[in-house]
Design a protein around this motif. Structure first.
Motif, PDB file in Angstrom:
ATOM      1  N   GLU A  76     -10.504 -11.098  85.684  1.00 42.56           N
ATOM      2  CA  GLU A  76      -9.537 -12.154  85.370  1.00 42.56           C
ATOM      3  C   GLU A  76      -8.500 -12.266  86.488  1.00 42.56           C
ATOM      4  OE1 GLU A  76      -6.302 -13.444  81.945  1.00 42.56           O
ATOM      5  OE2 GLU A  76      -7.194 -11.444  81.865  1.00 42.56           O
ATOM      6  N   ARG A  77      -8.005 -11.127  86.984  1.00 35.53           N
ATOM      7  CA  ARG A  77      -7.020 -11.111  88.074  1.00 35.53           C
ATOM      8  C   ARG A  77      -7.541 -11.869  89.285  1.00 35.53           C
ATOM      9  NH1 ARG A  77      -7.059  -5.789  91.189  1.00 35.53           N
ATOM     10  NH2 ARG A  77      -8.910  -6.867  91.931  1.00 35.53           N
ATOM     11  N   ASP A  78      -8.838 -11.715  89.571  1.00 37.89           N
ATOM     12  CA  ASP A  78      -9.421 -12.357  90.747  1.00 37.89           C
ATOM     13  C   ASP A  78      -9.944 -13.762  90.466  1.00 37.89           C
ATOM     14  OD1 ASP A  78      -8.772 -10.279  92.435  1.00 37.89           O
ATOM     15  OD2 ASP A  78     -10.656  -9.221  92.122  1.00 37.89           O
ATOM     16  N   GLY A  79      -9.733 -14.259  89.258  1.00 34.92           N
ATOM     17  CA  GLY A  79     -10.105 -15.637  88.947  1.00 34.92           C
ATOM     18  C   GLY A  79     -11.581 -15.856  88.689  1.00 34.92           C
ATOM     19  N   LEU A  80     -12.341 -14.773  88.492  1.00 41.41           N
ATOM     20  CA  LEU A  80     -13.786 -14.907  88.278  1.00 41.41           C
ATOM     21  C   LEU A  80     -14.131 -15.187  86.820  1.00 41.41           C
ATOM     22  CD1 LEU A  80     -14.827 -11.997  90.635  1.00 41.41           C
ATOM     23  CD2 LEU A  80     -15.067 -14.447  91.077  1.00 41.41           C
ATOM     24  N   ILE A  81     -13.259 -14.789  85.914  1.00 39.87           N
ATOM     25  CA  ILE A  81     -13.428 -15.116  84.496  1.00 39.87           C
ATOM     26  C   ILE A  81     -12.101 -15.649  83.964  1.00 39.87           C
ATOM     27  CG2 ILE A  81     -15.244 -13.393  84.107  1.00 39.87           C
ATOM     28  CD1 ILE A  81     -13.110 -11.710  82.595  1.00 39.87           C
ATOM     29  N   GLY A  82     -12.208 -16.391  82.878  1.00 41.87           N
ATOM     30  CA  GLY A  82     -11.022 -16.880  82.200  1.00 41.87           C
ATOM     31  C   GLY A  82     -10.871 -16.173  80.872  1.00 41.87           C
ATOM     32  N   ARG A  83      -9.640 -16.013  80.449  1.00 48.56           N
ATOM     33  CA  ARG A  83      -9.328 -15.354  79.181  1.00 48.56           C
ATOM     34  C   ARG A  83      -8.509 -16.326  78.353  1.00 48.56           C
ATOM     35  NH1 ARG A  83      -5.021 -12.392  77.020  1.00 48.56           N
ATOM     36  NH2 ARG A  83      -5.642 -10.557  75.805  1.00 48.56           N
ATOM     37  N   PHE A  84      -8.953 -16.581  77.120  1.00 46.40           N
ATOM     38  CA  PHE A  84      -8.216 -17.473  76.233  1.00 46.40           C
ATOM     39  C   PHE A  84      -7.839 -16.723  74.970  1.00 46.40           C
ATOM     40  CE2 PHE A  84      -7.842 -20.620  72.842  1.00 46.40           C
ATOM     41  CZ  PHE A  84      -6.848 -21.418  73.383  1.00 46.40           C
ATOM     42  N   ASP A  85      -6.537 -16.533  74.789  1.00 45.24           N
ATOM     43  CA  ASP A  85      -6.013 -15.855  73.605  1.00 45.24           C
ATOM     44  C   ASP A  85      -5.692 -16.914  72.562  1.00 45.24           C
ATOM     45  OD1 ASP A  85      -4.625 -14.428  71.667  1.00 45.24           O
ATOM     46  OD2 ASP A  85      -3.465 -13.269  73.126  1.00 45.24           O
ATOM     47  N   HIS A  86      -6.372 -16.856  71.433  1.00 49.00           N
ATOM     48  CA  HIS A  86      -6.185 -17.844  70.366  1.00 49.00           C
ATOM     49  C   HIS A  86      -4.893 -17.625  69.580  1.00 49.00           C
ATOM     50  CE1 HIS A  86     -10.206 -19.752  70.535  1.00 49.00           C
ATOM     51  NE2 HIS A  86     -10.559 -18.591  71.046  1.00 49.00           N
ATOM     52  N   GLN A  87      -4.153 -16.571  69.921  1.00 51.71           N
ATOM     53  CA  GLN A  87      -2.925 -16.223  69.208  1.00 51.71           C
ATOM     54  C   GLN A  87      -3.183 -16.001  67.727  1.00 51.71           C
ATOM     55  OE1 GLN A  87      -0.006 -15.622  70.909  1.00 51.71           O
ATOM     56  NE2 GLN A  87      -1.284 -15.995  72.710  1.00 51.71           N
ATOM     57  N   GLN A  88      -4.352 -15.496  67.434  1.00 53.65           N
ATOM     58  CA  GLN A  88      -4.759 -15.200  66.062  1.00 53.65           C
ATOM     59  C   GLN A  88      -4.614 -13.705  65.837  1.00 53.65           C
ATOM     60  OE1 GLN A  88      -8.660 -16.690  64.874  1.00 53.65           O
ATOM     61  NE2 GLN A  88      -9.092 -14.694  63.962  1.00 53.65           N
ATOM     62  N   LYS A  89      -3.889 -13.338  64.815  1.00 51.60           N
ATOM     63  CA  LYS A  89      -3.692 -11.917  64.523  1.00 51.60           C
ATOM     64  C   LYS A  89      -4.462 -11.479  63.288  1.00 51.60           C
ATOM     65  CE  LYS A  89      -0.864 -11.587  67.912  1.00 51.60           C
ATOM     66  NZ  LYS A  89      -1.470 -11.385  69.173  1.00 51.60           N
ATOM     67  N   PHE A  90      -4.773 -12.407  62.387  1.00 50.81           N
ATOM     68  CA  PHE A  90      -5.449 -12.060  61.137  1.00 50.81           C
ATOM     69  C   PHE A  90      -6.767 -12.804  61.055  1.00 50.81           C
ATOM     70  CE2 PHE A  90      -6.388 -12.644  56.657  1.00 50.81           C
ATOM     71  CZ  PHE A  90      -6.287 -11.340  56.201  1.00 50.81           C
ATOM     72  N   PRO A  91      -7.846 -12.222  60.655  1.00 51.16           N
ATOM     73  CA  PRO A  91      -8.015 -10.825  60.289  1.00 51.16           C
ATOM     74  C   PRO A  91      -8.111  -9.916  61.525  1.00 51.16           C
ATOM     75  CG  PRO A  91     -10.111 -11.940  60.063  1.00 51.16           C
ATOM     76  CD  PRO A  91      -9.096 -12.971  60.479  1.00 51.16           C
ATOM     77  N   HIS A  92      -8.435 -10.489  62.704  1.00 49.62           N
ATOM     78  CA  HIS A  92      -8.509  -9.720  63.942  1.00 49.62           C
ATOM     79  C   HIS A  92      -7.968 -10.595  65.067  1.00 49.62           C
ATOM     80  CE1 HIS A  92     -11.148  -6.913  61.869  1.00 49.62           C
ATOM     81  NE2 HIS A  92     -11.930  -7.922  61.525  1.00 49.62           N
ATOM     82  N   PRO A  93      -7.414  -9.963  66.098  1.00 50.33           N
ATOM     83  CA  PRO A  93      -7.033 -10.767  67.266  1.00 50.33           C
ATOM     84  C   PRO A  93      -8.274 -11.448  67.841  1.00 50.33           C
ATOM     85  CG  PRO A  93      -6.133  -8.547  67.423  1.00 50.33           C
ATOM     86  CD  PRO A  93      -7.078  -8.555  66.255  1.00 50.33           C
ATOM     87  N   ARG A  94      -8.088 -12.665  68.322  1.00 49.60           N
ATOM     88  CA  ARG A  94      -9.233 -13.395  68.873  1.00 49.60           C
ATOM     89  C   ARG A  94      -8.950 -13.799  70.318  1.00 49.60           C
ATOM     90  NH1 ARG A  94     -12.988 -18.350  67.004  1.00 49.60           N
ATOM     91  NH2 ARG A  94     -14.218 -18.264  68.900  1.00 49.60           N
TER      92      ARG A  94
END
Length: 136
Positions: A76-94
């Motif tokens: 992710e740091r090198d821009g080879l993959i993207g990370r998308f945090d859905h800001q979902q905490k329940f039932p599990h972080p997504r």
């Protein structure tokens, strides 16, 4: 084999264009090319599409939780993959991971190298056998 003058000129131009900062970047990015986990993640995301952390771990037998997390952060740091945090905490972080255009470019540019390695595997093995000292 000897390089042609055109090949030599191409290599010289590349070497001249690399600043000290670029040289360090080159080594760091190339470390992904020689890392089984980095290439595995790029390949899996390239062939299976966007995946969650747990899906990646299931697709990569033998990788530890720590190594997967560390490798994902580096990619992710090198821009080879993207990370998308859905800001979902329940039932599990997504959090989803996907291949970026830069990651796709790296993966596609690895194909000729992999083909070359496969095509020359016999020669590599023979050279290694010749280099091994014989027991007398």
């Amino acid at each position: 084999m000897q390089l042609s003058s055109q090949q030599i000129a191409s290599f010289a131009a590349i070497c001249e264009a690399l600043s000290d900062e670029d040289d360090s970047l080159k080594r760091e990015v190339l470390s992904h090319a020689g890392n089984r986990w980095s290439l595995g993640i790029l390949y899996i995301l390239g062939t299976q599409g966007t995946l969650r952390h747990a899906d990646l771990r299931r697709a990569m037998p033998g990788i530890t939780q720590r190594m997967l997390t560390r490798t994902l952060r580096q990619l992710e740091r090198d821009g080879l993959i993207g990370r998308f945090d859905h800001q979902q905490k329940f039932p599990h972080p997504r959090v989803d991971y996907s291949l970026t255009a830069l990651g796709e470019g790296m993966l596609m540019n690895m194909l000729p190298l992999w083909r070359w390695i496969i095509d020359n595997a016999g020669e590599f093995r023979a050279a290694r056998r010749r280099a091994m000292p014989t027991a007398e």
